[in-house]
Write a protein that holds these residues in place. Structure first.
Motif, PDB file in Angstrom:
ATOM      1  N   PHE A 113       0.828  -1.205   0.000  1.00  0.00           N
ATOM      2  CA  PHE A 113       0.000   0.000   0.000  1.00  0.00           C
ATOM      3  C   PHE A 113       0.862   1.254   0.000  1.00  0.00           C
ATOM      4  O   PHE A 113       0.606   2.205  -0.738  1.00  0.00           O
ATOM      5  CB  PHE A 113      -0.910  -0.029   1.235  1.00  0.00           C
ATOM      6  CG  PHE A 113      -1.788   1.173   1.410  1.00  0.00           C
ATOM      7  CD1 PHE A 113      -3.036   1.220   0.811  1.00  0.00           C
ATOM      8  CD2 PHE A 113      -1.370   2.245   2.189  1.00  0.00           C
ATOM      9  CE1 PHE A 113      -3.859   2.340   0.976  1.00  0.00           C
ATOM     10  CE2 PHE A 113      -2.182   3.358   2.354  1.00  0.00           C
ATOM     11  CZ  PHE A 113      -3.434   3.403   1.749  1.00  0.00           C
ATOM     12  N   ALA A 118      -1.934  -1.881  -3.931  1.00  0.00           N
ATOM     13  CA  ALA A 118      -2.538  -2.707  -2.892  1.00  0.00           C
ATOM     14  C   ALA A 118      -3.087  -3.983  -3.499  1.00  0.00           C
ATOM     15  O   ALA A 118      -3.864  -3.941  -4.457  1.00  0.00           O
ATOM     16  CB  ALA A 118      -3.662  -1.943  -2.189  1.00  0.00           C
ATOM     17  N   ARG A 119      -2.685  -5.117  -2.946  1.00  0.00           N
ATOM     18  CA  ARG A 119      -3.201  -6.413  -3.394  1.00  0.00           C
ATOM     19  C   ARG A 119      -4.357  -6.827  -2.498  1.00  0.00           C
ATOM     20  O   ARG A 119      -4.197  -6.994  -1.289  1.00  0.00           O
ATOM     21  CB  ARG A 119      -2.106  -7.471  -3.402  1.00  0.00           C
ATOM     22  CG  ARG A 119      -2.604  -8.890  -3.716  1.00  0.00           C
ATOM     23  CD  ARG A 119      -1.483  -9.787  -4.190  1.00  0.00           C
ATOM     24  NE  ARG A 119      -1.017  -9.391  -5.524  1.00  0.00           N
ATOM     25  CZ  ARG A 119       0.011  -9.959  -6.145  1.00  0.00           C
ATOM     26  NH1 ARG A 119       0.678 -10.941  -5.548  1.00  0.00           N
ATOM     27  NH2 ARG A 119       0.368  -9.557  -7.353  1.00  0.00           N
ATOM     28  N   LEU A 120      -5.524  -7.002  -3.112  1.00  0.00           N
ATOM     29  CA  LEU A 120      -6.724  -7.397  -2.391  1.00  0.00           C
ATOM     30  C   LEU A 120      -7.040  -8.861  -2.676  1.00  0.00           C
ATOM     31  O   LEU A 120      -6.915  -9.327  -3.815  1.00  0.00           O
ATOM     32  CB  LEU A 120      -7.911  -6.528  -2.805  1.00  0.00           C
ATOM     33  CG  LEU A 120      -7.724  -5.007  -2.749  1.00  0.00           C
ATOM     34  CD1 LEU A 120      -9.040  -4.307  -3.086  1.00  0.00           C
ATOM     35  CD2 LEU A 120      -7.202  -4.555  -1.395  1.00  0.00           C
ATOM     36  N   TYR A 148      -6.734  -6.961   2.458  1.00  0.00           N
ATOM     37  CA  TYR A 148      -5.477  -6.452   1.910  1.00  0.00           C
ATOM     38  C   TYR A 148      -4.340  -7.202   2.573  1.00  0.00           C
ATOM     39  O   TYR A 148      -4.349  -7.408   3.799  1.00  0.00           O
ATOM     40  CB  TYR A 148      -5.313  -4.960   2.194  1.00  0.00           C
ATOM     41  CG  TYR A 148      -3.884  -4.477   2.084  1.00  0.00           C
ATOM     42  CD1 TYR A 148      -3.287  -4.294   0.835  1.00  0.00           C
ATOM     43  CD2 TYR A 148      -3.110  -4.241   3.228  1.00  0.00           C
ATOM     44  CE1 TYR A 148      -1.969  -3.885   0.722  1.00  0.00           C
ATOM     45  CE2 TYR A 148      -1.793  -3.818   3.125  1.00  0.00           C
ATOM     46  CZ  TYR A 148      -1.231  -3.643   1.874  1.00  0.00           C
ATOM     47  OH  TYR A 148       0.089  -3.238   1.771  1.00  0.00           O
ATOM     48  N   ASN A 150      -0.007  -7.129   2.644  1.00  0.00           N
ATOM     49  CA  ASN A 150       1.236  -6.498   2.223  1.00  0.00           C
ATOM     50  C   ASN A 150       2.129  -7.604   1.662  1.00  0.00           C
ATOM     51  O   ASN A 150       2.832  -8.296   2.395  1.00  0.00           O
ATOM     52  CB  ASN A 150       1.901  -5.809   3.412  1.00  0.00           C
ATOM     53  CG  ASN A 150       3.144  -5.035   3.013  1.00  0.00           C
ATOM     54  OD1 ASN A 150       3.823  -5.380   2.046  1.00  0.00           O
ATOM     55  ND2 ASN A 150       3.448  -3.982   3.763  1.00  0.00           N
ATOM     56  N   ASP A 171      -5.033  -6.382  -7.948  1.00  0.00           N
ATOM     57  CA  ASP A 171      -3.981  -5.403  -7.660  1.00  0.00           C
ATOM     58  C   ASP A 171      -4.497  -4.024  -8.042  1.00  0.00           C
ATOM     59  O   ASP A 171      -4.830  -3.766  -9.210  1.00  0.00           O
ATOM     60  CB  ASP A 171      -2.709  -5.726  -8.442  1.00  0.00           C
ATOM     61  CG  ASP A 171      -2.025  -6.988  -7.937  1.00  0.00           C
ATOM     62  OD1 ASP A 171      -2.368  -7.433  -6.829  1.00  0.00           O
ATOM     63  OD2 ASP A 171      -1.163  -7.529  -8.646  1.00  0.00           O
ATOM     64  N   PHE A 182      -9.242   2.266   3.660  1.00  0.00           N
ATOM     65  CA  PHE A 182      -8.303   1.750   4.662  1.00  0.00           C
ATOM     66  C   PHE A 182      -8.501   2.438   6.009  1.00  0.00           C
ATOM     67  O   PHE A 182      -8.313   1.814   7.053  1.00  0.00           O
ATOM     68  CB  PHE A 182      -6.869   1.927   4.174  1.00  0.00           C
ATOM     69  CG  PHE A 182      -6.354   0.760   3.374  1.00  0.00           C
ATOM     70  CD1 PHE A 182      -5.398  -0.094   3.885  1.00  0.00           C
ATOM     71  CD2 PHE A 182      -6.847   0.506   2.101  1.00  0.00           C
ATOM     72  CE1 PHE A 182      -4.938  -1.169   3.155  1.00  0.00           C
ATOM     73  CE2 PHE A 182      -6.392  -0.563   1.355  1.00  0.00           C
ATOM     74  CZ  PHE A 182      -5.434  -1.414   1.887  1.00  0.00           C
ATOM     75  N   SER A 187      -6.831  -1.855  10.636  1.00  0.00           N
ATOM     76  CA  SER A 187      -5.451  -2.050  10.196  1.00  0.00           C
ATOM     77  C   SER A 187      -4.425  -1.454  11.147  1.00  0.00           C
ATOM     78  O   SER A 187      -3.250  -1.777  11.065  1.00  0.00           O
ATOM     79  CB  SER A 187      -5.254  -1.435   8.803  1.00  0.00           C
ATOM     80  OG  SER A 187      -5.542  -0.045   8.828  1.00  0.00           O
TER      81      SER A 187
END
Length: 243
Positions: A113, A118-120, A148, A150, A171, A182, A187
């Motif tokens: 992020f 950001a990979r979801l 999400y 990292n 992505d 976010f 988080s």
């Protein structure tokens, strides 16, 4: 830096499951990082470089623009969910970790992020014997949730269940809308400092630069020079002025 977060985004998982079931007879591709896993880990590309469903790479090292593939046209509910994300989408894939398969610990360099991407993960099908560890934290992701991760941090997983584990993996480019999402996620407790992360990743950066130079092409040498400059800047930023 955020390790992981469950995001307040909800997919219509029952409809997505129906769509994915209809795709099971399609030509899924073996994941390209073959040294990182044992067993079967297959990919179906819904959005990829130049809209090519046979190109499984999720980054732009191969060069090109991301576009929807013909497979996504068969998935109106998945497409509806993608359109609900008010940010630019890059790679979108279905990843199937077959029963009994194991993905070894690895990292996807710079995919975080804080680095603008950001990979979801949306679990489509999973089971209680799937174990996904991110930075040694066990993540219990349930069907239909949006998480999400990292991917720049070490992660590994295994599927010891009797059924396949299929995730929709998206992505996204970080923008103000995604930052707002976010801010409403849980988080804050999953943070790691920039200095701690840099201490972990320095050796991997050195190896990456060396490997790029060994390939000895114009593109890889240019990328190596860029990464080396970034490396020196990070080292300077985190160096002890009294040392």
């Amino acid at each position: 830096m955020i390790r992981f977060a469950r995001l307040p985004l909800t997919a219509n998982i029952r409809e997505i499951q129906k769509e994915v079931n209809l795709l099971l007879n399609n030509q899924w591709l073996p994941h390209y990082n073959r040294h990182d896993y044992e067993g079967s880990w297959d990919v179906l590309v819904l959005r990829g470089l130049n809209g090519n469903s046979q190109q499984a790479f999720a980054d732009q090292v191969q060069h090109g623009d991301f576009a929807n593939t013909e497979i996504l046209a068969q998935c109106p509910e998945i497409e509806r969910f993608l359109n609900s994300l008010a940010c630019e989408k890059r790679s979108v894939r279905l990843l199937n970790l077959k029963s009994g398969a194991v993905i070894k610990e690895h990292r996807d360099l710079e995919l975080a992020f804080e680095n603008g991407e950001a990979r979801l993960h949306i679990p489509v099908f999973t089971n209680p014997k799937v174990a996904f560890y991110l930075d040694n934290h066990l993540l219990k992701m349930q069907e239909g949730e949006c998480w999400y991760i990292n991917a720049n941090l070490p992660h590994r997983l295994s599927n010891k269940g009797q059924t396949d584990r299929i995730h929709l993996v998206i992505d996204c480019e970080v923008n103000d809308w995604l930052r707002s999402v976010f801010q409403h996620s849980e988080s804050a407790a999953n943070m790691v400092s920039e200095k701690e992360l840099w201490d972990r990743e320095k050796e991997l950066k050195r190896q990456t630069i060396q490997n790029l130079r060994l390939q000895n092409t114009e593109a890889t040498l240019t990328l190596a020079a860029t990464l080396e400059q970034e490396f020196r800047e990070k080292e300077l930023a985190f160096s002890d002025p009294l040392a």
